[in-house]
Motif scaffolding. Sequence first.
Motif, PDB file in Angstrom:
ATOM      1  N   LYS A   6     -23.459 -17.368  18.847  1.00  0.00           N
ATOM      2  CA  LYS A   6     -22.864 -18.745  19.630  1.00  0.00           C
ATOM      3  C   LYS A   6     -21.577 -18.668  19.645  1.00  0.00           C
ATOM      4  CE  LYS A   6     -23.335 -23.494  20.330  1.00  0.00           C
ATOM      5  NZ  LYS A   6     -24.096 -24.905  19.881  1.00  0.00           N
ATOM      6  N   LEU A   7     -20.759 -18.713  20.726  1.00  0.00           N
ATOM      7  CA  LEU A   7     -19.171 -18.793  20.756  1.00  0.00           C
ATOM      8  C   LEU A   7     -18.793 -20.163  21.087  1.00  0.00           C
ATOM      9  CD1 LEU A   7     -18.112 -15.187  22.431  1.00  0.00           C
ATOM     10  CD2 LEU A   7     -18.288 -16.096  19.928  1.00  0.00           C
ATOM     11  N   TYR A   8     -19.539 -20.833  21.984  1.00  0.00           N
ATOM     12  CA  TYR A   8     -19.543 -22.278  22.444  1.00  0.00           C
ATOM     13  C   TYR A   8     -20.217 -22.908  23.173  1.00  0.00           C
ATOM     14  CZ  TYR A   8     -17.755 -19.733  26.747  1.00  0.00           C
ATOM     15  OH  TYR A   8     -17.604 -19.006  27.950  1.00  0.00           O
ATOM     16  N   ASP A   9     -20.347 -24.224  23.381  1.00  0.00           N
ATOM     17  CA  ASP A   9     -20.947 -24.923  24.291  1.00  0.00           C
ATOM     18  C   ASP A   9     -19.861 -25.513  25.490  1.00  0.00           C
ATOM     19  OD1 ASP A   9     -23.537 -25.282  22.599  1.00  0.00           O
ATOM     20  OD2 ASP A   9     -22.347 -26.795  21.417  1.00  0.00           O
ATOM     21  N   ALA A  10     -20.651 -25.483  26.518  1.00  0.00           N
ATOM     22  CA  ALA A  10     -19.723 -25.723  27.626  1.00  0.00           C
ATOM     23  C   ALA A  10     -20.418 -26.986  28.382  1.00  0.00           C
ATOM     24  CB  ALA A  10     -19.837 -24.484  28.671  1.00  0.00           C
ATOM     25  N   PHE A  11     -19.203 -27.798  28.901  1.00  0.00           N
ATOM     26  CA  PHE A  11     -19.730 -28.997  29.519  1.00  0.00           C
ATOM     27  C   PHE A  11     -18.850 -28.969  30.875  1.00  0.00           C
ATOM     28  CE2 PHE A  11     -20.193 -29.598  25.093  1.00  0.00           C
ATOM     29  CZ  PHE A  11     -21.195 -30.342  24.968  1.00  0.00           C
ATOM     30  N   LEU A  12     -19.530 -29.351  32.009  1.00  0.00           N
ATOM     31  CA  LEU A  12     -18.814 -29.470  33.240  1.00  0.00           C
ATOM     32  C   LEU A  12     -18.800 -30.722  33.787  1.00  0.00           C
ATOM     33  CD1 LEU A  12     -17.408 -27.931  35.618  1.00  0.00           C
ATOM     34  CD2 LEU A  12     -19.464 -27.386  36.511  1.00  0.00           C
ATOM     35  N   TRP A  13     -17.721 -31.489  33.953  1.00  0.00           N
ATOM     36  CA  TRP A  13     -17.482 -32.844  34.211  1.00  0.00           C
ATOM     37  C   TRP A  13     -17.235 -32.784  35.667  1.00  0.00           C
ATOM     38  CZ3 TRP A  13     -19.180 -36.530  30.690  1.00  0.00           C
ATOM     39  CH2 TRP A  13     -19.479 -36.048  29.467  1.00  0.00           C
ATOM     40  N   GLN A  14     -17.548 -33.768  36.413  1.00  0.00           N
ATOM     41  CA  GLN A  14     -16.826 -34.102  37.648  1.00  0.00           C
ATOM     42  C   GLN A  14     -16.783 -35.484  37.951  1.00  0.00           C
ATOM     43  OE1 GLN A  14     -19.913 -32.228  40.639  1.00  0.00           O
ATOM     44  NE2 GLN A  14     -21.006 -34.273  40.990  1.00  0.00           N
ATOM     45  N   ALA A  15     -16.177 -35.876  39.261  1.00  0.00           N
ATOM     46  CA  ALA A  15     -16.153 -37.318  39.410  1.00  0.00           C
ATOM     47  C   ALA A  15     -17.358 -37.903  39.972  1.00  0.00           C
ATOM     48  CB  ALA A  15     -14.937 -37.364  40.385  1.00  0.00           C
ATOM     49  N   GLN A  16     -17.510 -39.142  39.690  1.00  0.00           N
ATOM     50  CA  GLN A  16     -19.023 -39.795  39.849  1.00  0.00           C
ATOM     51  C   GLN A  16     -19.065 -39.673  41.599  1.00  0.00           C
ATOM     52  OE1 GLN A  16     -18.943 -43.383  37.843  1.00  0.00           O
ATOM     53  NE2 GLN A  16     -20.046 -42.569  36.267  1.00  0.00           N
ATOM     54  N   ASP A  17     -17.652 -40.094  42.276  1.00  0.00           N
ATOM     55  CA  ASP A  17     -18.005 -40.044  43.545  1.00  0.00           C
ATOM     56  C   ASP A  17     -17.799 -38.843  44.458  1.00  0.00           C
ATOM     57  OD1 ASP A  17     -15.211 -39.563  43.155  1.00  0.00           O
ATOM     58  OD2 ASP A  17     -14.447 -41.436  44.309  1.00  0.00           O
ATOM     59  N   ALA A  18     -17.792 -37.497  43.726  1.00  0.00           N
ATOM     60  CA  ALA A  18     -17.818 -36.368  44.109  1.00  0.00           C
ATOM     61  C   ALA A  18     -18.878 -36.086  45.482  1.00  0.00           C
ATOM     62  CB  ALA A  18     -18.063 -35.245  43.389  1.00  0.00           C
ATOM     63  N   PHE A  19     -18.279 -35.700  46.344  1.00  0.00           N
ATOM     64  CA  PHE A  19     -19.380 -35.356  47.633  1.00  0.00           C
ATOM     65  C   PHE A  19     -20.134 -34.066  47.107  1.00  0.00           C
ATOM     66  CE2 PHE A  19     -20.196 -33.291  51.667  1.00  0.00           C
ATOM     67  CZ  PHE A  19     -20.872 -34.113  52.296  1.00  0.00           C
ATOM     68  N   VAL A  20     -21.548 -34.538  46.840  1.00  0.00           N
ATOM     69  CA  VAL A  20     -22.409 -33.197  46.406  1.00  0.00           C
ATOM     70  C   VAL A  20     -22.582 -32.145  47.180  1.00  0.00           C
ATOM     71  CG1 VAL A  20     -23.898 -34.913  45.210  1.00  0.00           C
ATOM     72  CG2 VAL A  20     -24.551 -34.398  47.606  1.00  0.00           C
ATOM     73  N   ASN A  21     -22.402 -32.159  48.590  1.00  0.00           N
ATOM     74  CA  ASN A  21     -22.253 -30.888  49.334  1.00  0.00           C
ATOM     75  C   ASN A  21     -21.097 -29.873  49.189  1.00  0.00           C
ATOM     76  OD1 ASN A  21     -25.057 -31.275  49.938  1.00  0.00           O
ATOM     77  ND2 ASN A  21     -24.472 -32.663  51.553  1.00  0.00           N
ATOM     78  N   LEU A  22     -19.849 -30.554  48.875  1.00  0.00           N
ATOM     79  CA  LEU A  22     -18.703 -30.048  48.662  1.00  0.00           C
ATOM     80  C   LEU A  22     -18.795 -28.643  47.664  1.00  0.00           C
ATOM     81  CD1 LEU A  22     -15.672 -30.230  49.695  1.00  0.00           C
ATOM     82  CD2 LEU A  22     -15.220 -31.164  47.616  1.00  0.00           C
ATOM     83  N   PRO A  23     -18.219 -27.620  47.990  1.00  0.00           N
ATOM     84  CA  PRO A  23     -18.388 -26.482  46.964  1.00  0.00           C
ATOM     85  C   PRO A  23     -17.444 -27.018  45.842  1.00  0.00           C
ATOM     86  CG  PRO A  23     -18.068 -25.518  49.074  1.00  0.00           C
ATOM     87  CD  PRO A  23     -18.159 -27.164  49.304  1.00  0.00           C
ATOM     88  N   LEU A  24     -18.113 -26.681  44.481  1.00  0.00           N
ATOM     89  CA  LEU A  24     -17.237 -27.302  43.549  1.00  0.00           C
ATOM     90  C   LEU A  24     -15.775 -26.528  43.447  1.00  0.00           C
ATOM     91  CD1 LEU A  24     -18.082 -28.993  40.964  1.00  0.00           C
ATOM     92  CD2 LEU A  24     -18.375 -26.763  39.717  1.00  0.00           C
ATOM     93  N   LEU A  25     -15.472 -25.485  43.765  1.00  0.00           N
ATOM     94  CA  LEU A  25     -14.054 -25.007  43.745  1.00  0.00           C
ATOM     95  C   LEU A  25     -13.182 -25.631  44.679  1.00  0.00           C
ATOM     96  CD1 LEU A  25     -14.656 -21.258  42.359  1.00  0.00           C
ATOM     97  CD2 LEU A  25     -13.559 -22.928  41.246  1.00  0.00           C
ATOM     98  N   ASP A  26     -13.609 -26.444  45.638  1.00  0.00           N
ATOM     99  CA  ASP A  26     -12.976 -27.224  46.541  1.00  0.00           C
ATOM    100  C   ASP A  26     -12.484 -28.503  46.205  1.00  0.00           C
ATOM    101  OD1 ASP A  26     -12.932 -24.849  48.050  1.00  0.00           O
ATOM    102  OD2 ASP A  26     -14.622 -25.333  49.471  1.00  0.00           O
TER     103      ASP A  26
END
Length: 178
Positions: free
Chosen positions: A47-67
Amino acid sequence: MTRLATFLLALTLLLSANTQAAELGIQQELAQSQLLGKGSYRWFGIKLYDAFLWQAQDAFVNLPLLDGRFVLELVYARELTGQRIAAASLDEIRKLNLGSPEQQSRWLRLMQQTFPDVIEGTRLSGAYQAGQGVCFYRDGVLLSRINDAEFARAFFSIWLDKNSSAPALRQQLLGRTL
């Protein structure tokens, strides 16, 4: 109070302060955030690390993440040098065939200047802003702001691109089950 009890109390307070500082770094970037997904990265079973991905609560769910905007946080499980983290990151970017050789050389230098050595429990976070770049934090403290949108997209593609070398971790970060 015994020395051991005093040590354990101090260690608990230090770990709590580091966690709170890291959470402040995320909150600075995403005022109201929600955890999209989490997972662990292992290399040959280690095990090298644990990863956590956070986004804004109001993020538009259909928007590609890298946009959009998000924060990727890695909590390291072992000691690694910043130079090794930078080199491994560039290897992954190359596997994805992102950037020209000149860009890759420049990106490696940026990462070598930015990434610190880590020990177990160190939190490194990257706050991504589409079209702008990335801010890197260590335990909630700003390390560097890199205003290079192509670098930022290439860097986060390590985890989020459909061709990531860690597809199970990608699915976990995106909140999907396998």
